[in-house]
Motif scaffolding. Structure first.
Motif, short mmCIF file in Angstrom:
data_model
loop_
_atom_site.label_atom_id
_atom_site.label_comp_id
_atom_site.label_asym_id
_atom_site.label_seq_id
_atom_site.Cartn_x
_atom_site.Cartn_y
_atom_site.Cartn_z
N THR A 173 0.87 -1.19 0.00
CA THR A 173 0.00 0.00 0.00
C THR A 173 0.90 1.23 0.00
OG1 THR A 173 -0.20 0.23 2.41
CG2 THR A 173 -1.80 -1.21 1.30
N ALA A 174 0.55 2.20 -0.79
CA ALA A 174 1.35 3.42 -0.92
C ALA A 174 0.87 4.50 0.04
CB ALA A 174 1.27 3.94 -2.36
N VAL A 175 1.75 5.45 0.32
CA VAL A 175 1.37 6.63 1.08
C VAL A 175 0.24 7.30 0.29
CG1 VAL A 175 2.14 8.88 1.95
CG2 VAL A 175 3.69 6.92 2.03
N ASP A 176 -0.71 7.89 0.96
CA ASP A 176 -1.92 8.51 0.41
C ASP A 176 -3.04 7.50 0.18
OD1 ASP A 176 -0.89 11.09 0.45
OD2 ASP A 176 -0.24 11.01 -1.64
N PHE A 177 -2.74 6.19 0.17
CA PHE A 177 -3.77 5.17 -0.02
C PHE A 177 -4.36 4.78 1.32
CE2 PHE A 177 -5.04 0.72 0.17
CZ PHE A 177 -5.96 0.64 -0.86
N THR A 178 -5.67 4.67 1.38
CA THR A 178 -6.33 4.04 2.52
C THR A 178 -7.28 2.98 1.97
OG1 THR A 178 -8.05 5.73 2.59
CG2 THR A 178 -6.20 6.03 4.08
N GLY A 179 -7.37 1.88 2.66
CA GLY A 179 -8.20 0.77 2.21
C GLY A 179 -7.44 -0.52 2.37
N THR A 180 -7.89 -1.55 1.66
CA THR A 180 -7.28 -2.87 1.77
C THR A 180 -6.81 -3.34 0.41
OG1 THR A 180 -8.70 -3.41 3.65
CG2 THR A 180 -7.67 -5.25 2.50
#
Length: 121
Positions: free
Chosen positions: A84-91
């Motif tokens: 998961t990258a910075v700025d991403f939220t979720g699964t």
């Protein structure tokens, strides 16, 4: 139907069943990772902290990123993957077959205190 034909049919069905069962793939075990919402990062299998996994076995890494200031980065023998990258939220999830060695997981922006490791043997 002759007795010979009936026996041959039963043997054929049993043989086909064994072949298909041997080719059936087993679902990979799921390793659950979390990062955030605070300054935490975890990796668990069946609710327990991951310290050791088996080499050559497929695992599904399901990572829940609960903060846009973190990422989940996994590194080890032949692997360097930001799941998961910075700025991403979720699964996000990924299936991996791990090699023997030591693996590290971390949040890149906060790696000095948000990190962990496990062995693969």
């Amino acid at each position: 139907m002759s007795r010979r034909f009936g026996t041959a049919a039963v043997v054929s069905v049993v043989a086909l069943s064994l072949v298909l069962a041997g080719n059936a793939s087993v679902a990979p075990k799921t390793v659950v990772g979390t990062v955030g919402p605070g300054f935490t990062i975890t990796l668990k299998l069946n609710g327990s902290k991951v310290t050791k996994l088996k080499a050559g076995v497929k695992y599904r890494f399901a990572i829940s990123d609960r903060s846009s200031i973190h990422d989940f980065h996994l590194e080890g023998p032949g692997l360097d993957k930001v799941i998961t990258a910075v700025d991403f939220t979720g699964t996000k999830s990924i299936v991996l077959k791990l090699k023997k060695g030591t693996y590290m997981f971390e949040c890149d922006p906060h790696e000095s205190f948000m990190h962990g490791s496990f062995k693969v043997a």
